[in-house]
Every structure is written in C-alpha cells, then in structure tokens.
Write an enzyme that holds these catalytic residues in place. Structure first.
Site, PDB file in Angstrom:
ATOM      1  N   ASP A  53       0.836  -1.202   0.000  1.00 32.35           N
ATOM      2  CA  ASP A  53       0.000   0.000   0.000  1.00 32.35           C
ATOM      3  C   ASP A  53       0.871   1.252   0.000  1.00 32.35           C
ATOM      4  O   ASP A  53       0.620   2.198  -0.755  1.00 32.35           O
ATOM      5  CB  ASP A  53      -0.922  -0.023   1.218  1.00 32.35           C
ATOM      6  N   GLU A 125      -2.081  -5.287  -3.673  1.00 27.35           N
ATOM      7  CA  GLU A 125      -1.132  -4.566  -2.823  1.00 27.35           C
ATOM      8  C   GLU A 125      -0.079  -5.509  -2.245  1.00 27.35           C
ATOM      9  O   GLU A 125       1.107  -5.144  -2.151  1.00 27.35           O
ATOM     10  CB  GLU A 125      -1.869  -3.845  -1.706  1.00 27.35           C
TER      11      GLU A 125
END
Length: 229
Positions: A53, A125
């Site tokens: 992320d 992610e």
C-alpha cells in the site's frame, strides 16, 4: 503449488528470486483461522499488503507529479484516490486473475469469494509488497506504472461532481467518508430551499439549493474551495 506460482510469475512478467514472498502475498488470513497449525511455517499476506500500500501510494504520487506538472493538488489528489481505490485496484487485479491464485479457507473459496473487490485489492497490494522486497523499488514501479497509464485516461475525461471529488479526497487523506446532514428546509412548497452541511475533519461547510441533492453539492463545493486554498 510450484506450478501455480510459476503460472502467476508468467502472468506478472516477473521471476522472483525468493518465490516464498509471492506465496505469502497470496495467503489470505481466513486460511490460518481455519488451519492455525499452518502458522508454524507460513504467514498471511497482511504485512505485505501494508508495505505494498505504501509503495503503491509513493509510486502513484510520484508518477502523477511528474506526468502532470501543471495540475493542481486537489485534482491530483482526486486522481490518486481513484487510482488506488479498492474498486480501481480490484480491476487491476482482475486483469491478472489474481483471485484464482489466492490461498483461501473453505468458507471463502467460492467463485464469488475469489472475485470480491476487497480481496482482489488486498492481493494486488500484497503482490506489490512482494515485488518490492524481492527486487526493489524500480521493479515495483515498472509493475505499477502500466496500470496507471491505462487508467488515467478515463479519469481525465470523467467530470467528477463536487460530492465525488470531496469523497475521494477525504477517503484518501483520512480513510473515512464526509458526513452530510440537513440543517434547514424553508420556503413554500413551490419554491422550497434546502440547507445541507458537510463535516470534514471537524470543519462544517454549508450549501443551499432547490433540492437536497443540489444543496449537498453546494456544501461539497464549499468544502473543496477551502481544501484547495
């Protein structure tokens, strides 16, 4: 499992030095809730998701900053929020069929479960996190940027209304939604006027209009005007 990982490497266009990183990126927490004994030599993908992320946000922010030198901060923030949204990341993951490679519990392992947007976004992610650890930032950048190039055109042509723009900015910065509420309703039935307010980070902004929807847009516009300053 070896062939499963090799097949995904081909789809990603990346050969991992440490294939266990890719394996970990595919390990959903539900699997360990169902089979806790696996924790002795495996781990779920949440730490990689956390890392991915941050890498994704950095690469996306840098790319937008370099690609659009004359665009204002508010627009760049809106674009970034859309690019890294759960919906956007799920779409990227779907192009790679990431859902079919995930290791899930029996309860999650359904065709519908493998296509959940949250699952797909988290997988995407986590894979970015694995690429970053295995091969560094430039490899992660090379993986991410083609998705940005592919999706930015749609964002540029889309005219976002104030409520959508505000929502994307607030979600990106504060991980929460703006809160709207009706303050006042006045005037005769044929000429009604509504006053709506929106709260953003403790600040209240108001707007008026002939309908609740119009007043909500006006309130969002007032908030954006303050944020853009």
């Amino acid at each position: 499992m070896v062939e499963r990982l090799a097949e995904l490497e081909r789809a990603l266009g990346i050969t991992f030095r440490d294939r266990k990183l890719l394996q970990t990126a595919l390990m959903h927490r539900s699997l360990f809730n169902e089979q806790p004994h696996l924790l002795s030599n495996l781990s779920d993908n949440e730490r990689l998701e956390f890392l991915g992320d941050s890498v994704l946000h950095f690469v996306t922010t840098t790319w937008l900053f370099q690609q659009f030198p004359h665009q204002n901060e508010s627009t760049l923030t809106s674009w970034r929020a859309a690019l890294v949204s759960t919906k956007g990341l799920a779409e990227c993951a779907a192009t790679l069929n990431l859902g079919q490679y995930a290791f899930l519990s029996r309860g999650e392992d359904t065709p519908k479960g493998r296509q959940r947007s949250k699952l797909l976004a988290d997988l995407f992610e986590a894979v970015i996190g694995a690429i970053y650890l295995d091969q560094g930032l430039e490899a992660a950048r090379a993986f991410i940027e083609p998705f940005l190039h592919e999706r930015i055109g749609t964002l540029q042509t889309a005219v976002l209304d104030p409520t959508t723009r505000l929502q994307e900015i607030v979600q990106s910065r504060h991980k929460q939604l703006p809160k709207y509420y009706l303050i006042d309703e006045r005037g005769p039935d044929h000429q009604r006027e509504y006053v709506m307010a929106v709260t953003v980070e403790g600040h209240e902004y108001t707007g008026t209009g002939p309908s609740k929807k119009a007043a909500k847009k006006a309130a969002a516009q007032a908030a954006l005007a303050d944020i853009d300053r």
